[in-house]
Write an enzyme that holds these catalytic residues in place. Structure first.
Site, PDB file in Angstrom:
ATOM      1  CG  ASP A   9     -35.390  45.967  65.545  1.00 59.73           C
ATOM      2  OD1 ASP A   9     -36.491  46.357  65.136  1.00 59.73           O
ATOM      3  OD2 ASP A   9     -34.433  46.724  65.747  1.00 59.73           O
ATOM      4  CG  ASP A  59     -30.529  48.011  67.320  1.00 62.25           C
ATOM      5  OD1 ASP A  59     -29.904  48.989  66.905  1.00 62.25           O
ATOM      6  OD2 ASP A  59     -31.731  47.810  67.068  1.00 62.25           O
ATOM      7  CG  ASP A  70     -35.593  46.145  69.712  1.00 61.35           C
ATOM      8  OD1 ASP A  70     -36.757  46.141  69.272  1.00 61.35           O
ATOM      9  OD2 ASP A  70     -34.605  46.473  69.042  1.00 61.35           O
TER      10      ASP A  70
END
Length: 655
Positions: free
Chosen positions: A355, A548, A552
Site C-alpha cells: 500500500d 496499514d 487493507d
C-alpha cells in the site's frame, strides 16, 4: 488480566511432566524449576558410578567387583537416571500410548542388562538423561525472549487525579488521562507526549537499540523506558490495547500455531517409532530362520541398538526449537509472526505488493504550497479555506488546519459534503467550494491551465463561483523507503509493486522514484483485492501484501502472507495480518523474509542431520558393525548438535 498472562507465559516456558505433546514426547528434568546444580545431580551421580564401574571392569584382578556386586553397582548407577524414564514409559502405556521414547529407552537399556551389557545399558540412560537436561536448558534459553517481555510490561502508572499524581494499576487508566513517567521507569500505556521533549529506549517494542528522541505530540509506546528527565504522557489507548499487551498476546498465540514441517514431523514420529519397534523384534528373531550359527544374545544386542537409534527426539525437539528461535529472533527485531507457519510462508515469497499511504509514506500530510489569486491575500484566502475544512475529519483537512493564520478565524455555515468531490458552504455570506477538479467542473468554475495536468494532491478553492486559488498537499516518504526496496532486491524478490487508493498520477510518480516494477492508483479496497487475487493465480507466485489501514484488511487476508504496519496501522489491519511490523519501518519487510529463510534453512539442516546419521547407524547396527556407544551418539549426540544448530538463530544478525 495481568495475572492471567503471567500464568500463560510461565507455562509456555517449561515442559510439563504430565501432559502429552501429541506424539508421546515428554521431557523431564526441570519442570518449572530453575536450572541449577541440583538438577544435574542424579545424572552426575550415575556418570561417576559408571566411570568407576568401567575402571573396575578394566582391572580384571579386582576380585570383589564380580557377580552380584557388579550387578548391584550398575543398578545403583542406573536407577537415578533410569527410574524416571521407566516410570514415564509406564504412565504412557497406561494412557494407551505405547510407542514413546521412554518405552524405547526402557526396553533398550533393560534388554542390555538382561544380556549382561551393564555398562552400555547405564551409559545409554546417562547420556539420554544429560541430553534431555541440555534440551530443557536450550528450550528455556530459546524462550527467554518471550518471558523477558514480562519484565517490560509496566506494573504501575502515575496518573494525575484530584490534583496529585497517584500510583495505580495500568489497567485502571482511562483514555485521555495524564501520566507521569520518571527517569528509568517504563511508559505504562500508549499515548502522546505532553512534555516538550523526551529520550526513550524502545528496544523491547521496536527492536531498535539506539535511544529515540521524541518531540511534543509524538506517539509514545507502552514498554519504552524513559532515559532523561521526568516526562508526561496522555493515554490514547487502554492497557489491553497497548503495544506491549498486543505483543504478549500475539507471541503467546504464535507458539501454539505449528508449521506444516513441524506437524509433519510429529505425525511421522508416531508412525516411524512403532515401525522401528517391530523391525527390532524381527531383527531379534527372524535371523534364526536364515542364519546357521544364530546366537540370540548377539541379535538381541543389534535390535537394542536399533531401538536406541530409532528415538525421534532429535527431530521432535530441535524442529520446534528452530521455529521458536525464529519467532524469538523476529520479535527481538520488532517483527511479530503470528505463528511458525508464517515463518515458512514468508521464506517462499517472491512478490511484494505494498500500500502507499502509511506503508511507504508517513501518512502525515503537510502543506507544501499556497497559491491565491490577486487581489486576495494568502492570510485571508486561508481563513476562507480553513473555515470550511474545519468541518471535515479528512487527513488533508487536518493538514490544512495546521496553518497559522493572523487575526481571528472565519466561521462557516451550511457546510455540506459532496461525495468524492469536496465541500461547500457559506463564509462571511459568500458561497465557498473546496475540493478537487470534479467539484470545480461541476460548478462551472474556470481554472488556470496548470491545474489540468498537476500530479500533486491539491485542494482547489472557488469563492462566489470564481477560482480563488489552491493549496498543494504532500505526503512524505518514510526515511527508509528507498532502503526497503534495495533490501528486497538483495533478498531476491523478483517483483515489487504498489496498490494505492490515492491518485494514479501521484502513485506512478512515487513508483518511478522508488524504482518499483509496477504501480496502480485510484483503487477501491475491492480493486486491490481483485488485483492481488489476479497475481496469485500464477501457482509459482507467492505474495506478501503490506498495508496499514482498515481498507487493507481484505487484501491482507487474501494474500499468502499479510503484513501490517503495527505502530500507525489500524486495529483491523493488525488483527487480520499474519505478520506485524511494530516499528512501521518498511525496511523490516526484507528482514522478516531473511529471518523466515534462516529458520527454514536451519530446520531442514536438522532434519537432514538426524535422518542421515540415524540411517547410517541403523544399517551398521543391523549388520553388527555398530555398538551401543554409536547408538548413543546417533540419538543423544545428534539431538544436541541439532539443538546447538537451532540456537544459532538467537545470535544471528540480518542487517
Amino acid at each position: 488480566m495481568v495475572q492471567k498472562k503471567k500464568i500463560q507465559l510461565r507455562d509456555l516456558g517449561h515442559h510439563d511432566h504430565d501432559h502429552d505433546h501429541g506424539d508421546g514426547h515428554h521431557h523431564h528434568g526441570g519442570s518449572g524449576e530453575a536450572f541449577g546444580f541440583r538438577t544435574y545431580l542424579p545424572a552426575l551421580f550415575s556418570f561417576v558410578m559408571l566411570l568407576l564401574g568401567i575402571t573396575a571392569d578394566y582391572f580384571e584382578n579386582l576380585e570383589f567387583f564380580r557377580g552380584w556386586i557388579r550387578v548391584i553397582w550398575y543398578l545403583a548407577a542406573y536407577i537415578p537416571v533410569g527410574f524416571p524414564v521407566v516410570k514415564q514409559g509406564w504412565n504412557s502405556i497406561k494412557r494407551g500410548n505405547f510407542f514413546t521414547e521412554f518405552f524405547l529407552m526402557s526396553i533398550a537399556t533393560l534388554g542390555a542388562f538382561a544380556i549382561g551389557e551393564y555398562p552400555e545399558g547405564v551409559a545409554v540412560m546417562v547420556f539420554y538423561a544429560v541430553g534431555e537436561l541440555f534440551q530443557e536448558s536450550a528450550v528455556k534459553r530459546a524462550k527467554g525472549n518471550i518471558k523477558a517481555l514480562l519484565d517490560v510490561r509496566p506494573n504501575e502508572a502515575l496518573v494525575f487525579r484530584d490534583g496529585n499524581f497517584v500510583a495505580v494499576n495500568p489497567e485502571t487508566v482511562k483514555i485521555g488521562e495524564r501520566i507521569q513517567v520518571r527517569v528509568g521507569e517504563k511508559v505504562p500505556l500508549d499515548g502522546v507526549l505532553l512534555s516538550p521533549k523526551a529520550s526513550l529506549n524502545t528496544a523491547a517494542i521496536t527492536g531498535e537499540s539506539k535511544p529515540q528522541t521524541l518531540q511534543k505530540d509524538e506517539v509514545v509506546y507502552a514498554g519504552s523506558i524513559n532515559l532523561d528527565g521526568v516526562m508526561e504522557v496522555q493515554a490514547t489507548k487502554v492497557f489491553k490495547d497497548s503495544s506491549i499487551a498486543r505483543i504478549l498476546e500475539m507471541v503467546q498465540h504464535a507458539t501454539a500455531r505449528k508449521s506444516k514441517t513441524e506437524l509433519f514431523i510429529r505425525k511421522f514420529a508416531r508412525i516411524y517409532t512403532p515401525i522401528v519397534v517391530f523391525l527390532a523384534i524381527g531383527l531379534t528373531f527372524l535371523p534364526y530362520l536364515f542364519v546357521e550359527d544364530y546366537v540370540f544374545g548377539d541379535w538381541l544386542y543389534r535390535a537394542l541398538i536399533f531401538l536406541v537409534v530409532s528415538c525421534p527426539c532429535a527431530l521432535v525437539i530441535s524442529i520446534p526449537l528452530g521455529y521458536f528461535g525464529g519467532l524469538g529472533a523476529a520479535s527481538r527485531n520488532g517483527i511479530l509472526f503470528k505463528g511458525a507457519s508464517f515463518l515458512d510462508a514468508v521464506a517462499k515469497v517472491n512478490t511484494v505488493v505494498m500500500d502507499k499511504t502509511g506503508t511507504v509514506t508517513k501518512g502525515v500530510f503537510k502543506i507544501k504550497e499556497v497559491v491565491c489569486h490577486a487581489p486576495m491575500e494568502e492570510n485571508d484566502f486561508m481563513k476562507y479555506l480553513m473555515a470550511i475544512e474545519g468541518q471535515s475529519t479528512h487527513p488533508i483537512a487536518k493538514a490544512i488546519m495546521e496553518y497559522k493564520v493572523e487575526d481571528e478565524m472565519y466561521t462557516a455555515s451550511e457546510v455540506v459534503e459532496i461525495a468524492g468531490k469536496g465541500l461547500k458552504g457559506l463564509v462571511n455570506g459568500k458561497s465557498v467550494w473546496v475540493g478537487n477538479r470534479a467539484l470545480m467542473v461541476a460548478n462551472q468554475v474556470k481554472m488556470p491551465m496548470e491545474m489540468e495536468a498537476t500530479e500533486e494532491s491539491v485542494v482547489l478553492v472557488a469563492i462566489q463561483g470564481s477560482f480563488a486559488g489552491y493549496v498543494t498537499i504532500a505526503d512524505e516518504l518514510k526515511e527508509d523507503a528507498d532502503e526497503a526496496i534495495q533490501q528486497l532486491r538483495k533478498a531476491g524478490i523478483s517483483k515489487i509493486g504498489m496498490l494505492s487508493g490515492d491518485k494514479d498520477s501521484i502513485t506512478q510518480k512515487l513508483s518511478k522514484q522508488l524504482q518499483l516494477d509496477w504501480a496502480m492508483g485510484g483503487l477501491l479496497p475491492e480493486d486491490k483485492l481483485k488485483e492481488v487475487e489476479r497475481i496469485r493465480k500464477n501457482p509459482d507466485t507467492k505474495v506478501i501484501f503490506v498495508g496499514d489501514g482498515i481498507n487493507d484488511a481484505p487484501v491482507l487476508a487474501a494474500s499468502d502472507v499479510g503484513m501490517a504496519m503495527g505502530g500507525l496501522g489500524s486495529d483491523v489491519a493488525i488483527e487480520t495480518a499474519d505478520v506485524v511490523i511494530q516499528t512501521d519501518h518498511p525496511s523490516k519487510i526484507a528482514k522478516a523474509i531473511r529471518i523466515g529463510r534462516s529458520t527454514r534453512k536451519i530446520v531442514w539442516q536438522n532434519i537432514a542431520l538426524a535422518f542421515g546419521v540415524k540411517a547410517l547407524v541403523l544399517i551398521l547396527g543391523a549388520g553388527g558393525l555398530a555398538t551401543m556407544w554409536e547408538a548413543v551418539f546417533a540419538d543423544v549426540g545428534v539431538a544436541l548438535l541439532a539443538i546447538l544448530n537451532a540456537i544459532r538463530l538467537q545470535r544471528m544478525e540480518w542487517n
